[in-house]
Scaffold this active site. Sequence first.
Site, mmCIF file in Angstrom:
data_model
loop_
_atom_site.group_PDB
_atom_site.id
_atom_site.type_symbol
_atom_site.label_atom_id
_atom_site.label_comp_id
_atom_site.label_asym_id
_atom_site.label_seq_id
_atom_site.Cartn_x
_atom_site.Cartn_y
_atom_site.Cartn_z
ATOM 1 N N GLU A 107 -31.857 10.122 53.593
ATOM 2 C CA GLU A 107 -30.717 9.633 52.915
ATOM 3 C C GLU A 107 -30.591 8.226 52.885
ATOM 4 O OE1 GLU A 107 -26.243 10.642 51.375
ATOM 5 O OE2 GLU A 107 -26.723 10.266 53.646
ATOM 6 N N ASP A 133 -29.487 12.071 57.629
ATOM 7 C CA ASP A 133 -28.160 11.470 56.973
ATOM 8 C C ASP A 133 -28.072 9.996 57.222
ATOM 9 O OD1 ASP A 133 -25.617 12.441 55.836
ATOM 10 O OD2 ASP A 133 -24.751 11.472 57.516
ATOM 11 N N HIS A 136 -24.132 17.652 47.408
ATOM 12 C CA HIS A 136 -22.666 17.901 48.045
ATOM 13 C C HIS A 136 -21.903 16.702 48.034
ATOM 14 C CE1 HIS A 136 -24.723 16.285 51.469
ATOM 15 N NE2 HIS A 136 -23.567 15.875 51.982
ATOM 16 N N ASP A 137 -22.134 15.549 47.530
ATOM 17 C CA ASP A 137 -21.477 14.435 47.354
ATOM 18 C C ASP A 137 -21.378 14.016 45.730
ATOM 19 O OD1 ASP A 137 -21.406 14.203 50.130
ATOM 20 O OD2 ASP A 137 -23.101 12.704 50.204
ATOM 21 N N ASP A 144 -30.114 19.349 58.522
ATOM 22 C CA ASP A 144 -29.459 18.202 58.296
ATOM 23 C C ASP A 144 -29.044 17.323 59.380
ATOM 24 O OD1 ASP A 144 -27.894 15.908 57.024
ATOM 25 O OD2 ASP A 144 -27.357 17.572 55.396
HETATM 26 O O1 TEU Z 1 -23.331 10.589 52.508
HETATM 27 C C1 TEU Z 1 -23.500 9.203 52.610
HETATM 28 C C2 TEU Z 1 -22.922 8.592 51.571
HETATM 29 O O2 TEU Z 1 -23.359 7.476 51.292
HETATM 30 C C3 TEU Z 1 -22.082 9.300 50.710
HETATM 31 O O3 TEU Z 1 -21.192 10.072 51.242
HETATM 32 C C4 TEU Z 1 -21.121 8.261 49.842
HETATM 33 O O4 TEU Z 1 -20.804 7.285 50.735
HETATM 34 C C5 TEU Z 1 -19.975 8.959 49.434
HETATM 35 O O5 TEU Z 1 -20.373 9.882 48.400
HETATM 36 C C6 TEU Z 1 -18.952 7.740 48.914
HETATM 37 O O6 TEU Z 1 -19.095 7.849 47.491
HETATM 38 C C7 TEU Z 1 -23.659 11.366 53.754
HETATM 39 C C8 TEU Z 1 -23.349 12.708 53.602
HETATM 40 O O7 TEU Z 1 -24.250 13.283 52.471
HETATM 41 C C9 TEU Z 1 -21.893 12.859 53.311
HETATM 42 O O8 TEU Z 1 -21.607 14.305 53.007
HETATM 43 C C10 TEU Z 1 -21.193 12.540 54.659
HETATM 44 O O9 TEU Z 1 -19.847 12.275 54.198
HETATM 45 C C11 TEU Z 1 -21.607 11.040 54.770
HETATM 46 O O10 TEU Z 1 -23.152 10.907 54.949
HETATM 47 C C12 TEU Z 1 -21.337 10.795 56.274
HETATM 48 O O11 TEU Z 1 -22.077 11.548 57.030
#
Ligand code: TEU
Length: 546
Positions: A246, A196, A320-321, A96
């Site tokens: 992403e 990312d 994971h989000d 990642d």
């Molecule tokens: O996520 C980007 C992202 O757009 C989400 O985190 C979203 O903004 C968030 O869920 C708000 O609701 C990536 C990664 O997957 C995340 O874990 C990181 O925190 C983020 O980038 C920053 O690197």
Amino acid sequence: MNRFSKSTVYQIYVKSFKDSNGDGIGDIKGITSSLGYLSKLGVDYLWLTPFFCSPLNDNGYDISDYYNVDPVFGTMSDVEELISEAEKLNIGIMFDMVFNHTSTSHEWFKRALAGEKEYMDYYIFRSPVNNSEPTNWVSKFGGSAWEYVPTLNKYYLHLFDVSQADLNWDNPKVREEMKKILRFWKGKGVKGFRFDVVNLISKPEKLENDFEGDGRRFYTDGPRVHEYIKELVNDSGIGDCITVGEMSSTSIDNCIKYSNPDEHELSMTFSFHHLKVDYKDGNKWELMKPDIQKLKSIFAQWQEKMQEGNGWNALFWCNHDQPRAVSRFGDDKKYRDRSAKMLATAIHMLRGTPYIFQGEEIGMTNAYFTDIAMYRDVESLNYYKILMENGKSKEEALKILSERSRDNGRTVMLWNDRKNAGFTEGTPWIDVNKNYKDINVENSLEDNNSICHYYKKLIALRKKYRIISDGRVKIKIDVPENVFAYERSIDSEKMIVFTNFSDKTEKLQTPIDLNGYELIISNTDASYNILTELEPYEALVYYKNK
Ligand code: TEU
Ligand code: CA
């Protein structure tokens, strides 16, 4: 046609997968010890969330050294061992890459803070405007996207946490650094990369206030993003790897460009529109039931338009989000088993490459945390405060977090019904789901009818039938509101998929004649010659050749 149409990717959130040394935190050795399970599941690639050196403010998405393993997760030789052990099982490892920003603890940023011009130009520093922030842009984790540095009398941009400073991709030196990192890891045998928020890397030359939104329209799919991705992928020699970007708040047209093989950018893209259908007025922090009509129309557009433009979707419900899909779009109590299988069917039979997030394959549910002290995620903790500042009561704020927090997807993998669900011998860094006595890998493997065995079958079907991997897709529109159905076709072969997103029986407007079709997978015992209705959360996949 896509080179990865027959593949399935399994996402591992390293911190929560398996702890090998009793410190309560998942690690690389824990993954290596679980390869047997993943190989039996049949997945082709493992995407590991970042385990590089990091202060872990955002659990590793804040990297301070891209070339080394954070001691909390293991050592370089652990990583080398994982790569070679996985290779023996025909599993490729994907890393990642967090290239939009670094941690503010990164050497580059420290030198920038010390006033070294060369390194200040690695980031996006701007002078105050009217003694205040250069623009009104909002951070994705809440608050201003700018942080003031008094010693420099300048602000730096951080689209995420204040400890995650955005890199300046217009600086060729930054682009070279990123390529060097990719070459290094490819040299170690890594087979793929997830990038990312890679569609945020190109900011406009002139930064201006956004009077309509939070600033994202200026930097999302920004002016030079396609050029930078091409350069990154081709100069670093990772063109043969599986790559996925992403894409935050993106568009279909851009995703076609990112993923059409002729463009030589990426293998596929993650987009998130289908995961915002339960955001009230687009606001993640306002609760609403999922709008299934909207969900269907988003799938229809992304499937059919990406097909037209020869783009390729990464297919997913969970990461994971995100909260757990079965709690969000299914029923995690009475119909947990059936709705988890239905959700899996709905996306695994689509055109694209499916991704499974750890625990999804055993039907893991949301965390149901009841106290703010149980949360760990920086975004959740920030928004808990913001929600209360905006007038929500403590109870309301906790209710919102219990449905929306990223920690719902980050609780530990449930391996068995023993201490800490078999995740650790020590104290886990985050509370274990209370339902682990029922829901765990060991139980799932014993029961031939389990969600896990169902996923195994879906993965195998994609390899067996080229109609699934390479067929055309068309979404069916003449079905009830809560039913998502589509057809696939290739040469003389045809497939129809029905999925019921409601806890009620759904009657079809017109019965469907299935004579001559073979049922290749289903989550109920039923089989039909003439289909007139679907049982609650039922999923059916019918196939015929000629
Ligand atoms: O996520 C980007 C992202 O757009 C989400 O985190 C979203 O903004 C968030 O869920 C708000 O609701 C990536 C990664 O997957 C995340 O874990 C990181 O925190 C983020 O980038 C920053 O690197
Ligand atoms: Ca550990």
